[in-house]
Design a protein around this motif. Sequence first.
Motif, PDB file in Angstrom:
ATOM      1  N   TYR A 129     -39.588   0.837 -17.725  1.00 32.66           N
ATOM      2  CA  TYR A 129     -39.847   1.527 -18.991  1.00 32.66           C
ATOM      3  C   TYR A 129     -39.795   3.034 -18.772  1.00 32.66           C
ATOM      4  O   TYR A 129     -40.255   3.546 -17.746  1.00 32.66           O
ATOM      5  N   GLY A 130     -39.230   3.746 -19.745  1.00 29.29           N
ATOM      6  CA  GLY A 130     -39.255   5.213 -19.726  1.00 29.29           C
ATOM      7  C   GLY A 130     -39.275   5.735 -21.146  1.00 29.29           C
ATOM      8  O   GLY A 130     -38.934   5.007 -22.098  1.00 29.29           O
ATOM      9  N   ALA A 131     -39.656   6.982 -21.330  1.00 28.24           N
ATOM     10  CA  ALA A 131     -39.831   7.515 -22.682  1.00 28.24           C
ATOM     11  C   ALA A 131     -39.451   8.993 -22.747  1.00 28.24           C
ATOM     12  O   ALA A 131     -39.132   9.626 -21.735  1.00 28.24           O
ATOM     13  N   ARG A 132     -39.504   9.517 -23.939  1.00 32.51           N
ATOM     14  CA  ARG A 132     -39.263  10.949 -24.150  1.00 32.51           C
ATOM     15  C   ARG A 132     -40.529  11.739 -23.809  1.00 32.51           C
ATOM     16  O   ARG A 132     -41.609  11.169 -23.615  1.00 32.51           O
ATOM     17  N   THR A 133     -40.394  13.042 -23.732  1.00 31.39           N
ATOM     18  CA  THR A 133     -41.530  13.912 -23.413  1.00 31.39           C
ATOM     19  C   THR A 133     -41.601  15.083 -24.393  1.00 31.39           C
ATOM     20  O   THR A 133     -40.605  15.439 -25.037  1.00 31.39           O
ATOM     21  N   GLU A 134     -42.782  15.664 -24.484  1.00 32.83           N
ATOM     22  CA  GLU A 134     -42.974  16.905 -25.236  1.00 32.83           C
ATOM     23  C   GLU A 134     -43.024  18.065 -24.247  1.00 32.83           C
ATOM     24  O   GLU A 134     -43.813  18.026 -23.291  1.00 32.83           O
ATOM     25  N   ALA A 135     -42.202  19.071 -24.444  1.00 35.52           N
ATOM     26  CA  ALA A 135     -42.261  20.258 -23.595  1.00 35.52           C
ATOM     27  C   ALA A 135     -43.289  21.241 -24.168  1.00 35.52           C
ATOM     28  O   ALA A 135     -43.298  21.507 -25.370  1.00 35.52           O
ATOM     29  N   TRP A 136     -44.150  21.748 -23.276  1.00 40.28           N
ATOM     30  CA  TRP A 136     -45.165  22.722 -23.664  1.00 40.28           C
ATOM     31  C   TRP A 136     -45.094  23.915 -22.721  1.00 40.28           C
ATOM     32  O   TRP A 136     -44.558  23.818 -21.619  1.00 40.28           O
ATOM     33  N   ASP A 137     -45.667  25.025 -23.157  1.00 43.76           N
ATOM     34  CA  ASP A 137     -45.708  26.199 -22.288  1.00 43.76           C
ATOM     35  C   ASP A 137     -46.696  25.972 -21.150  1.00 43.76           C
ATOM     36  O   ASP A 137     -47.359  24.933 -21.081  1.00 43.76           O
ATOM     37  N   GLU A 138     -46.795  26.934 -20.259  1.00 37.93           N
ATOM     38  CA  GLU A 138     -47.583  26.764 -19.044  1.00 37.93           C
ATOM     39  C   GLU A 138     -49.055  26.493 -19.310  1.00 37.93           C
ATOM     40  O   GLU A 138     -49.712  25.757 -18.575  1.00 37.93           O
ATOM     41  N   ALA A 142     -48.723  26.052 -26.603  1.00 41.01           N
ATOM     42  CA  ALA A 142     -47.616  26.162 -27.560  1.00 41.01           C
ATOM     43  C   ALA A 142     -46.557  25.103 -27.278  1.00 41.01           C
ATOM     44  O   ALA A 142     -45.980  25.081 -26.193  1.00 41.01           O
ATOM     45  N   PRO A 143     -46.303  24.215 -28.257  1.00 42.43           N
ATOM     46  CA  PRO A 143     -45.245  23.219 -28.071  1.00 42.43           C
ATOM     47  C   PRO A 143     -43.868  23.870 -28.102  1.00 42.43           C
ATOM     48  O   PRO A 143     -43.642  24.837 -28.836  1.00 42.43           O
ATOM     49  N   MET A 144     -42.939  23.331 -27.311  1.00 38.71           N
ATOM     50  CA  MET A 144     -41.608  23.902 -27.212  1.00 38.71           C
ATOM     51  C   MET A 144     -40.516  22.936 -27.664  1.00 38.71           C
ATOM     52  O   MET A 144     -39.333  23.269 -27.630  1.00 38.71           O
ATOM     53  N   GLY A 145     -40.902  21.748 -28.089  1.00 30.87           N
ATOM     54  CA  GLY A 145     -39.921  20.785 -28.558  1.00 30.87           C
ATOM     55  C   GLY A 145     -40.028  19.462 -27.826  1.00 30.87           C
ATOM     56  O   GLY A 145     -40.822  19.301 -26.892  1.00 30.87           O
ATOM     57  N   VAL A 146     -39.211  18.513 -28.251  1.00 34.26           N
ATOM     58  CA  VAL A 146     -39.202  17.169 -27.691  1.00 34.26           C
ATOM     59  C   VAL A 146     -37.880  16.940 -26.973  1.00 34.26           C
ATOM     60  O   VAL A 146     -36.836  17.446 -27.387  1.00 34.26           O
ATOM     61  N   SER A 147     -37.913  16.199 -25.896  1.00 32.50           N
ATOM     62  CA  SER A 147     -36.700  15.918 -25.135  1.00 32.50           C
ATOM     63  C   SER A 147     -35.672  15.198 -26.019  1.00 32.50           C
ATOM     64  O   SER A 147     -36.035  14.550 -27.000  1.00 32.50           O
ATOM     65  N   PRO A 148     -34.380  15.310 -25.682  1.00 32.33           N
ATOM     66  CA  PRO A 148     -33.329  14.736 -26.536  1.00 32.33           C
ATOM     67  C   PRO A 148     -33.525  13.250 -26.788  1.00 32.33           C
ATOM     68  O   PRO A 148     -34.030  12.518 -25.938  1.00 32.33           O
ATOM     69  N   LEU A 149     -33.120  12.823 -27.980  1.00 30.39           N
ATOM     70  CA  LEU A 149     -33.154  11.412 -28.327  1.00 30.39           C
ATOM     71  C   LEU A 149     -31.804  10.796 -27.976  1.00 30.39           C
ATOM     72  O   LEU A 149     -30.772  11.177 -28.532  1.00 30.39           O
ATOM     73  N   GLY A 226     -36.741  21.219 -14.851  1.00 29.30           N
ATOM     74  CA  GLY A 226     -37.358  21.718 -16.069  1.00 29.30           C
ATOM     75  C   GLY A 226     -36.946  20.941 -17.304  1.00 29.30           C
ATOM     76  O   GLY A 226     -36.334  19.886 -17.238  1.00 29.30           O
ATOM     77  N   SER A 227     -37.312  21.489 -18.454  1.00 24.17           N
ATOM     78  CA  SER A 227     -37.003  20.863 -19.727  1.00 24.17           C
ATOM     79  C   SER A 227     -35.502  20.790 -19.952  1.00 24.17           C
ATOM     80  O   SER A 227     -34.732  21.598 -19.447  1.00 24.17           O
ATOM     81  N   ASN A 228     -35.102  19.814 -20.750  1.00 25.59           N
ATOM     82  CA  ASN A 228     -33.694  19.601 -21.073  1.00 25.59           C
ATOM     83  C   ASN A 228     -33.384  20.104 -22.475  1.00 25.59           C
ATOM     84  O   ASN A 228     -32.487  19.601 -23.143  1.00 25.59           O
ATOM     85  N   LEU A 229     -34.142  21.114 -22.931  1.00 26.60           N
ATOM     86  CA  LEU A 229     -34.049  21.577 -24.300  1.00 26.60           C
ATOM     87  C   LEU A 229     -33.301  22.899 -24.410  1.00 26.60           C
ATOM     88  O   LEU A 229     -33.350  23.737 -23.513  1.00 26.60           O
ATOM     89  N   GLY A 230     -32.624  23.097 -25.546  1.00 31.98           N
ATOM     90  CA  GLY A 230     -32.086  24.398 -25.909  1.00 31.98           C
ATOM     91  C   GLY A 230     -30.765  24.748 -25.250  1.00 31.98           C
ATOM     92  O   GLY A 230     -30.224  24.047 -24.412  1.00 31.98           O
ATOM     93  N   TRP A 231     -30.272  25.928 -25.667  1.00 34.28           N
ATOM     94  CA  TRP A 231     -28.969  26.397 -25.183  1.00 34.28           C
ATOM     95  C   TRP A 231     -29.001  26.788 -23.718  1.00 34.28           C
ATOM     96  O   TRP A 231     -28.007  26.662 -23.002  1.00 34.28           O
ATOM     97  N   ALA A 232     -30.157  27.257 -23.230  1.00 34.42           N
ATOM     98  CA  ALA A 232     -30.247  27.607 -21.810  1.00 34.42           C
ATOM     99  C   ALA A 232     -30.011  26.375 -20.948  1.00 34.42           C
ATOM    100  O   ALA A 232     -29.299  26.428 -19.935  1.00 34.42           O
ATOM    101  N   ALA A 233     -30.584  25.238 -21.358  1.00 31.19           N
ATOM    102  CA  ALA A 233     -30.382  23.991 -20.609  1.00 31.19           C
ATOM    103  C   ALA A 233     -28.937  23.534 -20.706  1.00 31.19           C
ATOM    104  O   ALA A 233     -28.361  23.041 -19.733  1.00 31.19           O
ATOM    105  N   ARG A 234     -28.338  23.692 -21.885  1.00 24.30           N
ATOM    106  CA  ARG A 234     -26.929  23.299 -22.054  1.00 24.30           C
ATOM    107  C   ARG A 234     -26.023  24.141 -21.162  1.00 24.30           C
ATOM    108  O   ARG A 234     -25.093  23.634 -20.526  1.00 24.30           O
TER     109      ARG A 234
END
Length: 307
Positions: A129-138, A142-149, A226-234
């Motif tokens: 089993y595995g799931a998505r995650t919520e990215a938060w600051d240190e 402050a929430p930073m978004g949810v991992s890709p669906l 790190g997180s897989n979110l946003g243009w920096a990750a892309r």
Amino acid sequence: MSCDTKNLLPTVAVILGYYEGAKYIKNQVESILAQENVDVRVFIFDDASPTPLTENDLSLEADTFDRVRISRRNQNLGFQMNFLRGLRDVPGDCDFYAFSDQDDVWHPDKLSRAVSKIRQTSRISPILYGARTEAWDETLSAPMGVSPLFKLAPNFGNALVQSIMGGNTMVMNRACRALIAQANYETVPVSHDWWCYQLVSGAGGTVIYDDCPCLKYRQHAGNVVGSNLGWAARLSRLWRLLSGEFRDWNSKNIAALEQNVELLTPENQIRLREFRQARNGKLLTRLLVPLRQKISRQTALGQLGLL
């Protein structure tokens, strides 16, 4: 520390890979011990940190000492083998097994939700089993978004070329733990979580991908991944593609899988062999084999990058 108890709740052994993480470890362990409707045992494997982890770093309540064990490696194994060796080292009498990072905060129902999902399928075959995650600051303020669906159902053709679930979200049944523990690790895979996805799907086991986030994934300078979110990750993924890093990762994973090819189904043995051969073949072969063997990433853009 055994999982054999008279408690009627399902027992879960949590393998926590640790290296110089005293700053956040207390919050992580507290969130594990606070899990609802499960009986948890936490096995912390200190991968030969320069500053060894101690019980004082955890500041645990007296009634929780018997649920947490700290083991220190004699030499640094690297994060992949620290987790995979840890999976071998923990008792085999637990109902379920989970991986944990050293700096997240788990949702209270993380394990109970995973256990429920696993129990809805066959209990005999390996189930991961595995799931998505919520990215938060240190500071987790402050929430930073949810991992890709991801919408493509988990399968070996996808696992060959993409990791879709973080190890910090993974929970498995006994059969899955036994499969992963018996593997040959002469060649160390790129990451323990990607490897588990590859091996379980390749062996014909069941892989469950939950679209519901299960934890707060703390983002800080010390993250191994790190997180897989946003243009920096892309852009980071694009650079890894163009620099050949993805190709090197695939080569290492293929070598690890070939050393364990007897654990794969006959169909997936053929898929692995053709994928390896195609990577060094002519252009038309490289383009046709992924299509014929259903080897694909989760998005059209990702598939273009693969080709």
